[in-house]
Write an enzyme that holds these catalytic residues in place. Structure first.
Site, PDB file in Angstrom:
ATOM      1  N   TYR A 147       0.845  -1.213   0.000  1.00 23.71           N
ATOM      2  CA  TYR A 147       0.000   0.000   0.000  1.00 23.71           C
ATOM      3  C   TYR A 147       0.875   1.256   0.000  1.00 23.71           C
ATOM      4  CZ  TYR A 147      -3.096   3.621   1.983  1.00 23.71           C
ATOM      5  OH  TYR A 147      -3.800   4.781   2.219  1.00 23.71           O
TER       6      TYR A 147
ATOM      7  N   LYS B  93       1.292   4.110  -2.980  1.00 23.42           N
ATOM      8  CA  LYS B  93       1.071   5.551  -2.780  1.00 23.42           C
ATOM      9  C   LYS B  93       2.319   6.346  -3.209  1.00 23.42           C
ATOM     10  CE  LYS B  93      -3.114   5.898  -1.011  1.00 23.42           C
ATOM     11  NZ  LYS B  93      -4.184   6.504  -1.792  1.00 23.42           N
TER      12      LYS B  93
ATOM     13  N   ARG C 274      -0.387   8.351  17.726  1.00 25.81           N
ATOM     14  CA  ARG C 274      -0.816   8.659  16.359  1.00 25.81           C
ATOM     15  C   ARG C 274      -1.166  10.140  16.281  1.00 25.81           C
ATOM     16  NH1 ARG C 274       1.220   4.578  16.016  1.00 25.81           N
ATOM     17  NH2 ARG C 274       0.495   2.591  15.197  1.00 25.81           N
TER      18      ARG C 274
ATOM     19  N   ARG D 223       0.231  -5.837  17.790  1.00 26.01           N
ATOM     20  CA  ARG D 223       0.201  -6.352  16.412  1.00 26.01           C
ATOM     21  C   ARG D 223       1.574  -6.173  15.776  1.00 26.01           C
ATOM     22  NH1 ARG D 223      -5.589  -4.218  14.262  1.00 26.01           N
ATOM     23  NH2 ARG D 223      -4.667  -2.234  14.802  1.00 26.01           N
TER      24      ARG D 223
ATOM     25  N   GLY E  76       4.498  -5.279  13.351  1.00 24.95           N
ATOM     26  CA  GLY E  76       4.753  -4.219  12.369  1.00 24.95           C
ATOM     27  C   GLY E  76       4.075  -2.898  12.698  1.00 24.95           C
TER      28      GLY E  76
HETATM   29  N1  NAD Z   1      -8.732   7.445   6.179  1.00 25.21           N
HETATM   30  C1  NAD Z   1      -7.456   7.743   6.412  1.00 25.21           C
HETATM   31  O1  NAD Z   1      -7.046   7.942   7.576  1.00 25.21           O
HETATM   32  C2  NAD Z   1      -6.477   7.879   5.268  1.00 25.21           C
HETATM   33  C3  NAD Z   1      -5.128   8.098   5.573  1.00 25.21           C
HETATM   34  C4  NAD Z   1      -4.220   8.222   4.527  1.00 25.21           C
HETATM   35  C5  NAD Z   1      -4.653   8.175   3.206  1.00 25.21           C
HETATM   36  N2  NAD Z   1      -5.970   7.940   2.946  1.00 25.21           N
HETATM   37  C6  NAD Z   1      -6.389   7.894   1.543  1.00 25.21           C
HETATM   38  O2  NAD Z   1      -7.524   8.727   1.349  1.00 25.21           O
HETATM   39  C7  NAD Z   1      -8.364   8.200   0.317  1.00 25.21           C
HETATM   40  C8  NAD Z   1      -9.794   8.061   0.817  1.00 25.21           C
HETATM   41  O3  NAD Z   1      -9.789   7.157   1.911  1.00 25.21           O
HETATM   42  P1  NAD Z   1     -11.093   6.846   2.782  1.00 25.21           P
HETATM   43  O4  NAD Z   1     -10.626   6.628   4.181  1.00 25.21           O
HETATM   44  O5  NAD Z   1     -12.132   7.838   2.493  1.00 25.21           O
HETATM   45  O6  NAD Z   1     -11.478   5.398   2.209  1.00 25.21           O
HETATM   46  P2  NAD Z   1     -12.863   4.838   1.616  1.00 25.21           P
HETATM   47  O7  NAD Z   1     -12.682   3.372   1.439  1.00 25.21           O
HETATM   48  O8  NAD Z   1     -14.003   5.309   2.456  1.00 25.21           O
HETATM   49  O9  NAD Z   1     -12.942   5.552   0.191  1.00 25.21           O
HETATM   50  C9  NAD Z   1     -12.349   5.021  -0.974  1.00 25.21           C
HETATM   51  C10 NAD Z   1     -13.389   5.124  -2.071  1.00 25.21           C
HETATM   52  O10 NAD Z   1     -12.796   4.709  -3.314  1.00 25.21           O
HETATM   53  C11 NAD Z   1     -13.773   3.937  -4.006  1.00 25.21           C
HETATM   54  N3  NAD Z   1     -13.085   3.059  -4.960  1.00 25.21           N
HETATM   55  C12 NAD Z   1     -12.304   1.986  -4.708  1.00 25.21           C
HETATM   56  N4  NAD Z   1     -11.865   1.444  -5.852  1.00 25.21           N
HETATM   57  C13 NAD Z   1     -12.375   2.198  -6.864  1.00 25.21           C
HETATM   58  C14 NAD Z   1     -12.285   2.136  -8.280  1.00 25.21           C
HETATM   59  N5  NAD Z   1     -11.582   1.180  -8.906  1.00 25.21           N
HETATM   60  N6  NAD Z   1     -12.940   3.079  -9.012  1.00 25.21           N
HETATM   61  C15 NAD Z   1     -13.677   4.043  -8.399  1.00 25.21           C
HETATM   62  N7  NAD Z   1     -13.800   4.141  -7.062  1.00 25.21           N
HETATM   63  C16 NAD Z   1     -13.153   3.229  -6.299  1.00 25.21           C
HETATM   64  C17 NAD Z   1     -14.509   3.174  -2.918  1.00 25.21           C
HETATM   65  O11 NAD Z   1     -15.782   2.679  -3.333  1.00 25.21           O
HETATM   66  C18 NAD Z   1     -14.611   4.236  -1.833  1.00 25.21           C
HETATM   67  O12 NAD Z   1     -15.806   5.001  -1.962  1.00 25.21           O
HETATM   68  C19 NAD Z   1      -7.719   6.886  -0.110  1.00 25.21           C
HETATM   69  O13 NAD Z   1      -6.933   7.122  -1.251  1.00 25.21           O
HETATM   70  C20 NAD Z   1      -6.837   6.515   1.077  1.00 25.21           C
HETATM   71  O14 NAD Z   1      -5.751   5.715   0.682  1.00 25.21           O
HETATM   72  C21 NAD Z   1      -6.905   7.787   3.942  1.00 25.21           C
END
Ligand code: NAD
Length: 311
Positions: free
Chosen positions: A143, A147, A211, A269, A271
């Site tokens: 992951y 990114k 965190r 856990r 890692g």
């Molecule tokens: N939540 C956190 O603390 C956090 C921290 C760091 C980075 N991020 C990043 O922020 C972004 C949003 O995260 P989130 O927590 O809202 O997660 P989330 O799972 O709620 O949102 C991800 C969305 O992407 C959609 N999705 C997945 N695959 C897809 C595809 N192939 N085509 C179209 N849509 C697709 C999902 O249906 C979902 O609605 C992500 O890129 C995540 O990696 C989140």
């Protein structure tokens, strides 16, 4: 500076952060959400003034039919370290190839600005705190590597094709609409929902690991500024700049929910990162951004939102 009267595409806009961003921007902009609803849901954007395009960022036919946009916020992903360890290829398709396809769409359609949801996971476990943008990346999972690779692609596209691309490295984001129910749910929604159900939260290890939790409403303001303020940064940390131990967090949630339950402790856990704290001085200096929510206030709002959903 606020974004107004723009055509804005939010990939992953039916997910937790994307739906909060859509809600925030939709009053004064034309907002399109591209989401395949694999993890997000229509409920998250119900009643908002947004247009949903149900489909995958990997689907060329859908991308070719999309019109021009002024700003793209690329948030669609399969987030989560464990998923990427279990399914490295499937997650790379969405998290890496998906970014490339969105960049190619942005190039073809001359989109102005491309803001990418990256993660503090790219830093690995750096030891030295706070973590600034110049801390060397050390991705410890597929992951995090996906990114980091996406960030590099955005830089390539910025330098080669003149797209204004910037990556936001999110720390631990929390708030309304975050899913508490999956096996790898983030700690805040999980603890809140357990407390509201009268069940004891489980802390892995001694709970002294820290965190940096940033409230989603602060985060979406930061994303707006990244797209609207003139700057030359490729990477900007978005965190709270405050370090909280999991024990302190559990105490705050117990107090604010009034559940009074002592957490259980389970084996640490493998890692797990010991400490995490964002240096947010670039966001402050370049964007004039600073979090407005204390952890207590953000937790209180999140609890209220969760209670409304439970009823
Ligand atoms: N939540 C956190 O603390 C956090 C921290 C760091 C980075 N991020 C990043 O922020 C972004 C949003 O995260 P989130 O927590 O809202 O997660 P989330 O799972 O709620 O949102 C991800 C969305 O992407 C959609 N999705 C997945 N695959 C897809 C595809 N192939 N085509 C179209 N849509 C697709 C999902 O249906 C979902 O609605 C992500 O890129 C995540 O990696 C989140």
């Amino acid at each position: 500076m606020a974004l107004t009267n723009r055509r804005i595409l939010i990939t992953g806009g039916a997910g937790f952060i994307g739906s909060n961003l859509a809600e925030y921007l939709s009053d004064s902009n034309e907002v399109f959400v591209l989401d395949d609803l694999s993890l997000g849901s229509r409920d998250n954007i119900e009643g908002m003034n947004v247009r949903i395009i149900e489909g995958s960022i990997l689907d060329d036919a859908i991308l070719s039919q999309l019109d021009e946009m002024d700003v793209i916020f690329h948030l669609a992903a399969i987030p989560g370290v464990q998923d990427s360890i279990d399914h490295p290829v499937r997650t790379a398709e969405v998290n890496m190839l998906g970014t490339l396809k969105m960049l190619e769409y942005a190039r073809e359609k001359d989109a102005g600005t491309f803001v990418f949801a990256s993660s503090c996971a790219v830093y690995g476990d750096p030891g030295e705190m706070p973590i600034s943008e110049s801390t060397p990346p050390n991705p410890l999972s597929p992951y995090a590597t996906q990114k980091l690779a996406s960030e590099h692609l955005i830089r390539n596209y910025s330098e080669l094709y003149g797209i204004k691309g910037v990556s936001a490295r999110f720390f631990n984001v929390y708030g309304p609409r975050q899913n508490p129910y999956s096996e790898y749910s983030a700690v805040i929604p999980k603890f809140i929902s357990l407390c509201l159900e009268g069940r004891r939260p489980v802390i892995f290890g001694n709970g002294e690991q820290t965190r940096d939790f940033v409230y989603v409403k602060d985060l979406v303001r930061g994303l707006e500024l990244m797209a609207s303020v003139e700057h030359k940064e490729n990477i900007i940390n978005l965190g709270s700049g405050r370090e909280i131990s999991i024990n302190e967090l559990a105490g705050t949630i117990a107090k604010e929910t009034g559940c009074g339950l002592e957490p259980e402790h389970a084996e640490a856990r493998k890692g797990e990162v010991e400490r995490s704290l964002a240096d947010i001085s670039i966001a402050k200096r370049v964007l004039g951004w600073e979090p407005e929510y204390s952890l207590e206030k953000g937790i209180r709002e999140t609890i209220e939102a969760f209670k409304r959903k439970h009823i």
